[in-house]
Design an enzyme around this catalytic site. Structure first.
Site, PDB file in Angstrom:
ATOM      1  N   ASP A 246       4.420  -8.970   4.092  1.00 29.50           N
ATOM      2  CA  ASP A 246       3.178  -8.756   3.339  1.00 29.50           C
ATOM      3  C   ASP A 246       2.322 -10.016   3.451  1.00 29.50           C
ATOM      4  OD1 ASP A 246       1.267  -7.521   1.569  1.00 29.50           O
ATOM      5  OD2 ASP A 246       2.928  -6.380   0.702  1.00 29.50           O
ATOM      6  N   VAL A 270      -1.031  -8.493   8.882  1.00 28.85           N
ATOM      7  CA  VAL A 270      -0.743  -7.634  10.040  1.00 28.85           C
ATOM      8  C   VAL A 270      -1.928  -7.497  10.987  1.00 28.85           C
ATOM      9  CG1 VAL A 270       1.065  -6.313   8.883  1.00 28.85           C
ATOM     10  CG2 VAL A 270      -1.328  -5.523   8.753  1.00 28.85           C
ATOM     11  N   LYS A 303     -15.792   4.916  -0.501  1.00 26.40           N
ATOM     12  CA  LYS A 303     -17.220   5.063  -0.756  1.00 26.40           C
ATOM     13  C   LYS A 303     -17.705   6.309  -0.029  1.00 26.40           C
ATOM     14  CE  LYS A 303     -18.937   1.596  -3.223  1.00 26.40           C
ATOM     15  NZ  LYS A 303     -19.731   1.807  -4.453  1.00 26.40           N
ATOM     16  N   LEU A 304     -18.695   6.993  -0.601  1.00 25.16           N
ATOM     17  CA  LEU A 304     -19.361   8.035   0.175  1.00 25.16           C
ATOM     18  C   LEU A 304     -19.951   7.411   1.426  1.00 25.16           C
ATOM     19  CD1 LEU A 304     -21.228   9.954  -2.683  1.00 25.16           C
ATOM     20  CD2 LEU A 304     -19.104  10.624  -1.543  1.00 25.16           C
ATOM     21  N   LEU A 305     -19.972   8.152   2.514  1.00 22.62           N
ATOM     22  CA  LEU A 305     -20.444   7.591   3.773  1.00 22.62           C
ATOM     23  C   LEU A 305     -21.872   7.067   3.650  1.00 22.62           C
ATOM     24  CD1 LEU A 305     -19.887   6.958   6.713  1.00 22.62           C
ATOM     25  CD2 LEU A 305     -20.652   9.278   7.304  1.00 22.62           C
ATOM     26  N   ASN A 307     -23.078   5.492   1.342  1.00 24.36           N
ATOM     27  CA  ASN A 307     -23.047   4.182   0.691  1.00 24.36           C
ATOM     28  C   ASN A 307     -22.090   3.201   1.374  1.00 24.36           C
ATOM     29  OD1 ASN A 307     -24.781   5.206  -1.335  1.00 24.36           O
ATOM     30  ND2 ASN A 307     -23.026   6.052  -2.444  1.00 24.36           N
ATOM     31  N   TYR A 359     -10.898   5.895   5.335  1.00 24.37           N
ATOM     32  CA  TYR A 359      -9.447   6.048   5.178  1.00 24.37           C
ATOM     33  C   TYR A 359      -8.941   7.252   5.974  1.00 24.37           C
ATOM     34  CZ  TYR A 359      -4.957   6.346   2.672  1.00 24.37           C
ATOM     35  OH  TYR A 359      -3.623   6.386   2.339  1.00 24.37           O
ATOM     36  N   LYS A 363      -6.147   7.305   8.982  1.00 22.52           N
ATOM     37  CA  LYS A 363      -4.888   8.031   8.874  1.00 22.52           C
ATOM     38  C   LYS A 363      -4.785   9.167   9.887  1.00 22.52           C
ATOM     39  CE  LYS A 363      -3.135   5.480   5.655  1.00 22.52           C
ATOM     40  NZ  LYS A 363      -1.978   4.613   5.960  1.00 22.52           N
ATOM     41  N   THR A 394       1.834   6.008  -7.981  1.00 20.51           N
ATOM     42  CA  THR A 394       1.819   4.572  -7.712  1.00 20.51           C
ATOM     43  C   THR A 394       0.796   3.906  -8.622  1.00 20.51           C
ATOM     44  OG1 THR A 394       0.091   4.763  -6.025  1.00 20.51           O
ATOM     45  CG2 THR A 394       2.383   4.991  -5.273  1.00 20.51           C
TER      46      THR A 394
END
Length: 453
Positions: A246, A270, A303-305, A307, A359, A363, A394
């Site tokens: 980490d 990383v 964030k909305l694209l 923004n 994100y 992914k 989490t």
């Protein structure tokens, strides 16, 4: 630990009240405890006429795992208290849609007597290029059948499928390992999933199952807390020596995890150009080898694209995707043999999510890169797979507003969020030698919370 609502509707007066009011009642899921029975009751193995020989092979393997295995439900018909722990439906030889009817209905007739936290597992063959239309239709039909049945199950029961590919046989190590994983409490939050399994080595002996990673050295990134820490602990439980990685600001928590798993800590960003070299140097220098890499490190910058700025976009891509590509390129270029790589994808990368375009890109990119890297890793006798979590309890999900969080929890077939250990169990399975026939695949750990998937 289950969320407060799930705990409440399963205990005391609130359990009775919830039942009277007809409120949703998520079940307490049975999770793995070393030494506990593999299933919650006897296992019924049924098949169509063309799959009897394969069903016999599977039944013999289950008997070797000290399970109570039955080939017919007739002897239990008059016992209203009898409960099945699992039903394994074998359709590997099915050639026409009509031929599966008897076996499917025989399995279905037992579901009212499936025990809480029971299991339904199908074993079939994947459609292949060159299949006759009827064969392809039959094999594809099993997938839709299984996903639908999984949505019908109650009381913490799950349904999953082992789908043999490339001529894989039911008695191969990977086919049996997949069956065992889906039967076990380790798959508590895996539901409605179809896992393709290719050819692999001979079946392993029963002593293997308690510590399948004995003698292996594993690296887990993003391991200071949450899912990463759970992965490190689970791999160590299964016998691996674990290197936890980490960023330096997480050093104190990282050291605590390393001490708990009796491994070593590597403070490392990383995204650094030399991250792959430092990982390999640490693992081989301190422990003599490198067998498993788990790419868990990831960040959110939602964030909305409309923004979105460059900093939010670029940082997510750098950590969640580009770092994995760079590290893998180095390790493969260094010729690391027999490497098992498992990456964290997400259901957001499959279905998308509002405010997560960066994100979801990262992914979904992990999923694409996993498939493309599979033949490269296989050339070095290794595997690469991805795990796609859904709603997992989490620190991050606990920060979601209460109403939104409750809705998200109840969307899955299991009516609750998963736990970090659920993700860790899937990763430990995919990283194990017996899963060598699983390569380039994505296994969702989401309680079946996507329509059609």
């Amino acid at each position: 630990m289950a969320d407060k609502y799930t705990q409440a509707v399963n205990t005391g007066f609130t359990r009775t009240l919830a039942k009277r009011l007809g409120l949703p009642r998520p079940s307490l899921l049975r999770r793995h405890t070393p030494g506990a029975p593999l299933t919650v009751g006897p296992v019924l193995v049924v098949s169509d006429d063309a799959s009897v020989a394969d069903a016999d092979v599977i039944a013999k393997a289950l008997l070797g795992w000290d399970l109570d295995v039955r080939r017919s439900a007739e002897s239990t018909a008059g016992d209203e208290h009898f409960r099945w722990g699992a039903v394994v439906l074998v359709l590997t030889g099915a050639q026409t849609p009509e031929s599966v009817s008897g076996a499917v209905l025989a399995a279905g007739s037992t579901l009212r007597r499936l025990a809480p936290n029971g299991r339904v597992v199908t074993v079939s063959r994947a459609p292949e290029s060159g299949d006759a239309p009827a064969v392809a239709a039959t094999r594809a039909g099993v997938e839709g059948f299984l996903r639908s049945v999984a949505k019908e199950l109650r009381a913490g029961a799950t349904g999953n499928a082992v789908q043999l590919t490339g001529g894989a046989e039911v008695d191969s190590a990977s086919a049996l390992a997949a069956v065992r994983f889906f039967l076990s409490a380790k798959s508590a939050y895996v539901d409605g999933q179809v896992l393709p399994v290719g050819p692999s080595g001979a079946a392993v002996d029963t002593a293997y199952w308690e510590r399948p990673l004995e003698g292996k050295v594993a690296v887990v990134t993003g391991a200071a807390r949450g899912i990463g820490a759970a992965i490190a602990k689970t791999l160590a439980r299964d016998g691996a020596t674990v290197v936890v990685v980490d960023v330096p600001p997480a050093g104190e928590a990282l050291t605590a995890v390393a001490n708990e798993v009796k491994g070593t800590a590597l403070q490392l960003d990383v995204t650094a150009p030399d991250a792959g070299a430092k990982i390999l140097e640490h693992a081989t220098g301190r422990h003599g080898r490198l067998d498993i890499v788990v790419h868990n490190a990831g960040i959110l910058r939602d964030k909305l694209l409309a923004n979105m700025d460059a900093a939010k976009w670029d940082s997510v891509i750098a950590v969640n995707l580009a770092s994995q590509l760079r590290i893998d390129e180095y390790l493969l270029g260094a010729g690391v043999e027999g490497l098992h790589i498992v990456s964290l994808a997400s259901t957001s990368g499959i279905a998308g999510n509002k405010g997560q375009s960066n994100y979801a890109f990262s992914k979904s990119g992990v999923i694409g890169r996993t498939a493309a890297t599979a033949p490269l890793v296989a050339a070095l006798n290794g595997t690469i797979n991805a795990v796609a979590p859904g709603f997992i309890e989490t620190d991050m999900t606990r920060s979601i507003p209460f109403a939104t969080r409750e809705v998200a929890r109840r969307l899955s077939s299991l009516l609750q969020g998963g736990q970090p250990v659920d993700v860790a169990e899937a990763i430990a399975f995919l990283a194990s030698p017996a899963a060598a026939g699983v390569n380039g695949q994505v296994l969702r750990v989401c309680g079946q919370n996507l329509v059609g998937k």
